[in-house]
Design an enzyme around this catalytic site. Sequence first.
Site, PDB file in Angstrom:
ATOM      1  CE  LYS A 174      36.430  38.878  47.335  1.00 26.90           C
ATOM      2  NZ  LYS A 174      35.440  39.558  48.205  1.00 26.90           N
ATOM      3  CB  SER A 208      33.683  42.223  45.877  1.00 30.49           C
ATOM      4  OG  SER A 208      33.933  41.639  47.131  1.00 30.49           O
ATOM      5  CB  SER A 261      31.538  41.184  49.076  1.00 31.75           C
ATOM      6  OG  SER A 261      31.634  42.468  48.517  1.00 31.75           O
TER       7      SER A 261
END
Lengths: 95, 485
Positions: free
Chosen positions: B76, B151, B175
């Site tokens: 990420k 997310s 997330s």
Amino acid sequence: MTIDLKTIKHISKLSRISVDDEKAKKLAGDLNSIFEFIKKLNELKTDNVEPLTSVAETTLKLRPDEVKSKNIREQILKNSPEENEDFFVVPRVIE
Amino acid sequence: MSEVTTLSLTDLVQNIKEKKLSSLEVTKGFIDRSEKSKILNTYITEDFSSALEKAKSFDNKPNFDLKLPGIPIAVKDLFCTNGVKTTAGSKILNNFIPTYESTVTKNIWNEGAILLGKLNCDEFAMGSSNETSFFGNVQNPIDKNLVPGGSSGGSAAAIAGNLTPITIGTDTGGSIRQPASFTGTVGLKPTYGSCSRYGIVAFASSLDQAGPISKNVKDCALLQEIISTYDAKDSTSIEFKRKSYSKELTNNIKGKKIGIPKEYRVDGMPKEIEELWTKGIEYVKNCGAQIVDISLPHTNYALPAYYIVAPAEASSNLARYDGVKYGFRSKGENLIDMYEKTRSEGFGSEVQRRIMIGTYVLSSGYYDAYYLKAQKVRKLIKNDFDYAYKKVDAILTPSTPSSAFKIGEKTNDPVSMYLNDIFTVPVNLAGLPAISIPAGLDAKGYPLGLQIIGKAFDEQNILNIAYAMEEKIAFKNKITDWWIK
């Protein structure tokens, strides 16, 4: 309680985010619906409840106060939008 | 070559150790597939040529004692990677190249892994659909019209689409678990303090945790034992006996007591999710576990409390983006004008909204009514779990109140977007570990997840339960590779 445009302008000043009238209107609508949702918390009586500030139930550790990262001035300045003679440059603040 | 991308992390490691595959073959396989999958928009930054160099040098001097020998991994874009652009999905960090490495990524490179690139996410991890990213939304490999969740949407889509063998995301309110649920993948949010936050772009510091997203539970356990280390650079990192989760993984959960909280049966929850939950209960029973009805009475207050605590911490954390030391700067007539324009042009609308909420709840005259109140409610939520864990070893719930929704469906109504995290947020407020595993498909063929919540530091136990359930569920994702021409 409703959040009016005057309050939005005040918060935007505190947040250091410039907001024009159109954006302020949109934000007021959004924030009011969010605070309407948050209002649910008032159903709970919490007078005798201790606030939870951290879930990590440890005491902060002490460490010797010594320099660990040496000579990293170049690294620190590397990502700055503007620099001069090892300083960060900002718009003039003293007339 | 493309079949290497369908192998699990565990299988890839074994193949490399047995010299059946080289790091270069594996790395090339994932790069090749990633190149063909650009339409999914999973990557913000690709680091392919340097990955190939690293793979070659691994093969020249292989070290098979490492846990991730020459394994390429995309992460990420919230983890600072030394010398590789780290944006947090924001315009304000679009030119930021860290000069240091986050502890969790350092841990995986130390075990022989190779960086493939940085994966798309909601801006500053604020979002549940990956639609707040400055770099555009991500398409869910399940269906091009679906969000991948958020997310960590790019990370979950990259696992479901076989673009990386494993990945790490971050979870502040769901997330990791919500996108895992939306893409038919496994996602673990570890106990707060388990994985170091050093070098992770901060959103809400008392809630943020890094964790794996993977194809299966065993891979998840392996990565978790690598990224979970005590770190003096994170003052909330906790010293406890960390286990070799993958070695100690067992499907024997006989006699474990699993709690079923009645408050998670929310109004308007689709029947399919109710049924999935009931099926999940049958599965754990069949494994010899015992079902116990429990109550977590303050569940409904978790989301409103979260939307005070998280924005408050965010407004403080994001004060550092002022256009002076790093990141985007806009021109201003004076210093204040420069700050205000930089932040207005550099942050997207969801981030601005949350900074404003946070600033408001912390501002003079409102602190007690909002922030202090929320912290007290947070205590009540944690007490609920503490009480429940006197009777049970773990808790089983659905991961999300729906399957993946359509791109654009919820962007105009922040509150309906926030409601996605209704089952995941209480875990962050209480600092507990929780894992989402794929448990079935709905009528449309979209994946649905179940969540297992554990006691603090009891990752091994929830991994074991997930492992046992995974075997019974035998989940198969319906992915047709529609995006590959």
